[in-house]
Design an enzyme around this catalytic site. Structure first.
Site, short mmCIF file in Angstrom:
data_model
loop_
_atom_site.label_atom_id
_atom_site.label_comp_id
_atom_site.label_asym_id
_atom_site.label_seq_id
_atom_site.Cartn_x
_atom_site.Cartn_y
_atom_site.Cartn_z
N GLN A 83 7.04 122.83 8.03
CA GLN A 83 7.37 123.28 9.40
C GLN A 83 8.51 124.28 9.39
OE1 GLN A 83 8.84 120.87 7.90
NE2 GLN A 83 10.04 119.51 9.18
N ARG A 118 10.29 116.57 16.23
CA ARG A 118 11.62 116.30 16.72
C ARG A 118 12.70 117.16 16.09
NH1 ARG A 118 13.03 110.70 16.24
NH2 ARG A 118 10.81 110.37 16.27
N LYS A 125 12.19 123.37 22.43
CA LYS A 125 11.42 122.11 22.43
C LYS A 125 10.67 122.04 21.11
CE LYS A 125 10.49 122.73 27.40
NZ LYS A 125 9.47 122.96 28.44
N GLY A 126 10.11 120.89 20.82
CA GLY A 126 9.28 120.77 19.61
C GLY A 126 7.92 121.38 19.85
N GLU A 152 2.77 120.03 17.15
CA GLU A 152 1.51 119.32 17.35
C GLU A 152 0.68 119.89 18.49
OE1 GLU A 152 2.77 114.83 16.83
OE2 GLU A 152 4.45 116.08 17.45
#
Lengths: 748, 158, 286
Positions: free
Chosen positions: A471, A512, A704-705, A708
């Site tokens: 990531q 997160r 923000k994440g 996904e």
């Protein structure tokens, strides 16, 4: 364009190792005197072990020993993230296909492999429960011994846990609905399929033990190994080299305790690298069946949503409880629904233990909700985009009473996706379009610490317990530090993956890390800034309040000074360094059904244009649009990479991926030949990834994440496009050519 | 022992002479005997391409080739792409486009791409997709890899 | 994998002598893309592996000799994909070779190995059946030729006696068959086919269809009525003739790659598509 700091298209930290072969994954780590382990498994799912004869194996030159349950403490040590029910190795009984019954330790891989074949196991094959029907049938055999289960109302059944969520009165509301559609949707069990199979090494380390694992949650592994071995956590040092992909499948402890016991017994390092087939047998994702009733007014206004979601989890609790609960909690999606009822069950079976897979149960329920919403819209004659926009909550509005309200302008995301797919414009003949929305809670609790050392030459070292599994967490943290300390990106180093050196991080999951660890890193930088301020105030003889720091620059009454210059001044001829510590936490709320509210939401809208070969059933995705509300793209290249990657994984999960079990519970498609994932020839013809950036997230600078989002709702969008193109309605996945062909034959 | 084999071959320009088990694959020998761990092991059935290396100019799955078959051959692995530490155009392009995420499949992708560019200096996107179809990636969507190969082709070709 | 000796003869005679010496304890290695998997999984545990790639006569070569195209035993799929004569005269073979595995596989996998391995799903079997290929088989007694239709027997079984090996595959060039290859897979990228199918037509109106992966071996069937090859015949007229050609199909009931009904339904679909391409190709050569 900025080339460093926040928002820059900065090159990946660790990238050079990844393109030169220098990056060391677990299987690449050389240790002196390392022994090699091989698991002994049975070619069946559920069996009673009658005897294990290791004599022929031990007789083979080069074999050190064969570990069997007799060599482990009694009772068999058990562990697990939610339930302490997973044995270090099969305890008198295998509960799934591939569970280790013994393990050989030898000088070489070849000898270990040879010896594993010589271990003679006598066993009696038992019937294996591998479907929801079998597991829930009255009088079904219990997968788990009630004696090791947590007491509760379901202890005498195969229901691991059951949750009931909701609000309003669904039964009363049903009377107000003009249209009610009810259907059942199936999501198959799949596998995370990181290209790096799991690997583990353990080695005696002074009076403790060192463990190497390609794991997402090294600090939980540290705790588990300490508990299982009965030694203090401080005596367990976990090295977590960057995993070669995780996708949820590397979250928790698996075979590390076994390898640790073997290393202790051997007194030297022992290594176990799984084959891909064994990796398939180490973990899988959770299949689910969802019964959905959706009630709307004639104009498309939602009246109620009613769900019964049953998740087929493996033979141990693992994360089954959490995935089913967290996945189900947001069943109703980002919509304003007056009445919602959700029943969620995690159901045990004699199958591979389940970890979450990218999306944590949300893709499953989203498949059902979004597909059924389309059915309702079509029944009402309401446009499929309009029904979504009409019911979508506005910024700050609650979609689940009592939980975090909408944290973004979600309609903006949906409109962007619609615009990019050309919603409302004529669809070329033979093609169809679909649109779907995915919503996932970010972490509901979290705790991350970081230390940043600002060194005398104005370079910096960041300590972070995140696992960088692709990531790009390392890069993000370095960008934050570069921004906050006013230094070039290439003078920042990031240290990860060593629990003896790097402070605690709860876990790497739920997208997160940019938010939680990002904030911890940011806070560590702020701590450095505070210390510099205090020293400068001292040295200059001014009030601290007269000094401010903003992104690498100190403002003094006399003018501005870059932080590197400040550091030099402050350290003076003594040198040294300034150390900052940062913490970020999301506290638990015990009264909340999930133990905490969402820290943020991942919101995605995916729109698909597809064409179906009506003779063969093959689906061709011509245009795939994914739009995510990311808050802020700290590194746009990485955001695009994560988003495209999740979208293509979503295409795989939608079109081709499923684990196939035989009636005997054996996994029939172990490995790469018969478990298909997308290749470069299986992509959407066009894939367009967009971000909405309003800086409204809780992470550094509004992030923000995002990791996904774009697979949360791929499946319903693709299926909707297939239906739009052909009229074929499909409620099972994957949308394989055969399944689409069958649906075309059954078309009304 | 009759099941050992005396192997002489060139790896990344360096002559290697060693006695190996005849049953060992090229992948085994590269990783375990020579210690070049840049070449990765995943499926060992020729599906994932993580073990791709170039043998006498052609990309191959080193998991499906006995090391003995490489006797006398010229083998290029990912470690040989930047012998002097200077990244080559492909490696740089993979970094620039962000194609490498977890990175585990990247050595295989690089070697596949390198073999393609050696034969086809100016590939079409379709040819790139075909060349990369034997190396599975689970992190990215292949788009950044395709862009990287196009960019490298441009660079090398110009 | 289990230990074995690796031998690399330099002539066919040496290889045959080794085969004679070691009998069924020996296994021939060409490209290895199937054999190495079989060795690793211990499906085969030979004591001796005889690598054919050191044999000069078998070195990769696609050449025209006496009105036949001769493809040597070490010729790999990538060679076939790129060969101009194969592309012009035997495009269905080029098409089949081009979908075997990935580029990496095609750089190692040989045509002869693909056939000798006896997989019912081998991509190259149907075009070789349609083109009337012959296997050139060497033994200590000399050489013999066998049509591929007689050579391919069943799953993992071919008509190769003890001590025999295939040294080449030959394709007759004295007649023009315009053919096309197609297949059914679960994804576009590398895959094992659920149906392999080749259709060829010639100027006399004969249509030859070969199909595999739907029974113990690939079958060759011939239509002499002229209906299928007739560009003017309607789809409706062709459908029953085509359907009749697939009577030998017995798709597996337990395969996880595709169900039997689907495979049965796809045979005429793929057949019609390949037929149309073949007819177009014949038109172009006329």
């Amino acid at each position: 364009m900025k080339d460093q700091g926040v928002g820059a298209r900065a090159q990946r930290i660790g990238g050079v190792g990844r393109v030169t072969g220098g990056q060391r994954y677990v299987a690449d780590i050389p240790l002196a005197d390392m022994l090699h382990a091989k698991l002994v498994t049975l070619d069946c799912a559920h069996a009673r072990i009658l005897s294990i004869d290791t004599s022929a194996a031990i007789a083979l030159p080069g074999v050190h020993f064969v570990m069997t349950p007799d060599d482990l403490p009694k009772p068999m040590p058990r562990f697990g993230p939610e339930y302490q029910d997973r044995p270090v190795m099969a305890d008198g009984e295998t509960k799934y296909h591939g569970e280790a019954v013994a393990a050989v330790v030898a000088d070489t891989k070849d000898i270990a492999e040879e010896a594993a074949l010589l271990v003679k196991v006598e066993y009696e094959v038992l019937p294996a429960i591998h479907t929801l029907e079998e597991a829930l049938a009255p009088g079904a055999e219990l997968v788990q011994d009630p004696a090791i289960r947590r007491p509760g109302p379901h202890i005498a059944s195969n229901i691991l846990s059951e949750y009931r969520f909701g609000w309003g009165d669904v039964d009363a509301a049903a009377a107000d609905a003009d249209i009610v559609v009810e259907n059942t949707y199936d999501w198959p069990s799949q596998t995370q399929f990181a290209i790096e199979p799991h690997g583990f090494i353990a080695a005696p380390d002074g009076d403790g033990i060192a463990v190497w694992s390609s794991i997402q949650h090294p600090y939980q592994l540290q705790k588990t190994v300490a508990k299982v071995l009965g030694i203090p956590m401080a005596k367990v040092r976990v090295f977590a080299p960057d995993p070669g992909g995780g996708f949820g499948g590397k979250q928790h402890t698996k075979l590390e305790p076994l390898v640790a016991f073997m290393a202790v017994r051997a007194g030297q390092p022992v290594r176990l690298i799984l084959t891909l087939e064994e990796a398939f047998q180490a973990v899988r994702s959770t299949g689910a069946r969802m019964r959905v009733r959706t009630g709307i007014k004639a104009d498309g206004t939602l009246v109620f949503q009613d769900f019964v979601n049953e998740f087929l989890v493996g033979c141990y609790g693992d994360t089954g409880d959490r995935v089913s609960a967290k996945g189900s909690f947001l069943s109703a999606g980002p919509y304003r629904t007056p009445a919602v009822r959700i029943v969620s069950r995690a159901v045990l079976s004699h199958t591979t233990p389940t970890h979450p897979m990218r999306g944590f149960g949300i893709p499953q329920v989203t498949w059902a909700r979004e597909s059924n919403l389309d059915e309702a819209a079509i029944a009402a004659g309401v446009d499929r985009l309009e029904i979504r926009l009409k019911n979508l909550v506005k910024y700050g509005e609650e979609h689940v009473p009592g939980d975090t309200p909408a944290d973004g302008d979600w309609a903006q995301t949906v409109r962007k996706a619609a615009e990019e797919i050309g919603w409302g414009t004529p669809v070329p003949p033979g093609r169809g379009r679909g649109i779907a929305i995915g919503l996932k809670s970010g972490p509901t609790t979290g705790l991350s610490y970081s230390t940043v050392r600002f060194l005398a030459d104005c370079s910096a070292i960041v300590f972070s317990g995140t696992s960088d599994m692709g990531q790009g967490a390392r890069t993000i943290y370095a960008q934050i530090v570069a921004e906050e300390l006013g230094i070039p990106l290439d003078s920042v180093s990031v240290v990860m993956g060593d629990t003896a050196v790097v402070p605690y991080d709860q876990q790497t999951s739920a997208s997160r890390s940019s938010v939680l660890m990002g904030n911890a890193v940011l806070n560590a930088c702020r701590d450095i800034q505070r210390k510099l301020k205090a020293r400068m105030a001292d040295m200059e003889g001014i009030e601290e309040a007269a000094i401010s720091v903003d992104r690498g620059v100190m403002r003094l009454p006399g003018g501005e000074e870059a932080l590197p210059a400040v550091l030099k001044k402050v350290l003076g001829r003594m040198g040294g360094e300034i150390v900052g510590n940062g913490e970020a936490r999301k506290d638990a709320l015990p009264e909340h059904p999930l133990g905490g509210t969402a820290l943020f939401f991942e919101f995605n809208c995916t729109a698909i244009e597809a064409e179906v070969d009506e003779e063969t059933g093959e689906t061709d995705i011509l245009r795939h649009v994914t739009v995510g509300d990311v808050g802020l793209a700290l590194n746009p290249i990485q955001v695009t990479g994560q988003d495209e990657g999740a979208a293509v994984m979503g295409v795989g999960l939608s079109l081709m991926e499923h684990l196939i079990w035989g009636d005997d519970g054996r996994t029939r498609n172990l490995g790469a030949i018969d478990y298909r994932i997308p290749t470069s020839l299986d992509l959407p013809r066009e894939l367009h990834s967009f971000s909405v950036e309003n800086g409204d997230g809780p992470g550094p600078y509004g992030v923000k994440g995002i990791s996904e989002g774009s697979l949360l709702c791929t499946a319903p969008a693709v299926a909707a496009a297939v239906r739009d193109a052909t009229g074929a309605v499909i409620r099972d996945l994957p949308l394989s050519p055969e399944r689409v062909w069958r649906a075309l034959q059954e078309r009304p | 022992m009759t099941d050992t084999f005396h192997l002489e071959f060139t790896v990344n320009g360096r002559l290697r002479v060693l006695d190996i088990a005849a049953s060992h694959t090229l992948l085994d020998v590269l990783r375990d005997d020579i210690g070049l761990t840049g070449t990765k092991e995943c499926c060992v059935v020729g599906e994932c391409g993580a073990c791709t290396v170039i043998v006498d100019g052609r990309s191959v799955n080193s998991c499906l080739m006995l090391a003995a078959e490489a006797d006398g051959a010229d083998v290029l692995t990912v470690e040989g792409l930047a012998p002097s530490g200077q990244l080559d155009a492909l490696q740089q392009a993979f970094l620039d486009t962000g194609a490498a995420q977890c990175g585990f499949c990247i050595p295989g992708q690089l070697m596949s791409a390198r073999a393609l560019l050696q034969r086809t200096p100016h590939p079409t996107p379709e040819q790139i997709n075909e060349a990369l179809a034997g190396t599975l990636c689970r992190c990215a969507g292949y788009e950044q890899s395709r862009q990287a190969v196009l960019a490298a082709a441009e660079e090398v070709g110009s | 994998m289990q230990a074995f000796r690796y031998l690399r003869p330099s002539t066919v005679e040496e290889a045959l002598a080794l085969l004679e010496e070691h009998g069924d304890k020996a296994r021939l290695l060409a490209g290895g893309t199937d054999l190495v998997i079989e060795l690793r999984n211990r499906w085969r545990t030979p004591e001796v592996v005889i690598d054919l790639k050191g044999i000069e006569e078998l070195r990769p070569s696609i050449r025209v000799e006496g009105g036949r195209l001769v493809i040597s035993a070490a010729t790999v799929m990538a060679d076939l994909e790129r060969d101009p004569v194969v592309a012009e005269r035997f495009p269905a073979l080029a098409e089949a070779a081009a979908v075997v595995g990935s580029v990496q596989i095609r750089n190692r996998a040989t045509l002869v190995g693909n056939i000798c391995n006896g997989s019912p799903a081998a991509d190259t079997t149907p075009p070789l059946l349609v083109y009337g290929a012959e296997m050139v088989i060497a033994s200590p007694k000399g050489r013999r030729r066998l049509s591929i239709d007689e050579f391919v027997l069943g799953p993992g079984k071919v008509a190769l006696g003890p001590g025999e090996m295939v040294v080449a595959i030959e394709l007759p060039m004295d007649r023009t068959i315009a053919a096309a290859y197609t297949r059914l897979t679960r994804r576009h990228g590398t895959d094992l086919a659920s149906i392999t199918l080749c259709c060829g037509v010639d100027a006399s109106g004969t249509t030859r269809v070969a199909y595999g992966s739907v029974g113990p071996r690939a079958w060759l069937v011939v239509d002499d009525t002229g209906v299928l090859a007739d560009p003017a015949a309607s789809r409706e007229a062709k459908a029953p003739v085509l359907a009749a050609l697939f009577a030998k199909a017995t798709p597996s009931k337990t395969s996880m790659r595709a169900g039997p009904e689907y495979r049965a339904a796809m045979l005429p679909v793929l057949g019609a598509r390949a037929l149309n391409t073949a007819i177009e190709r014949l038109g172009r050569t006329a």
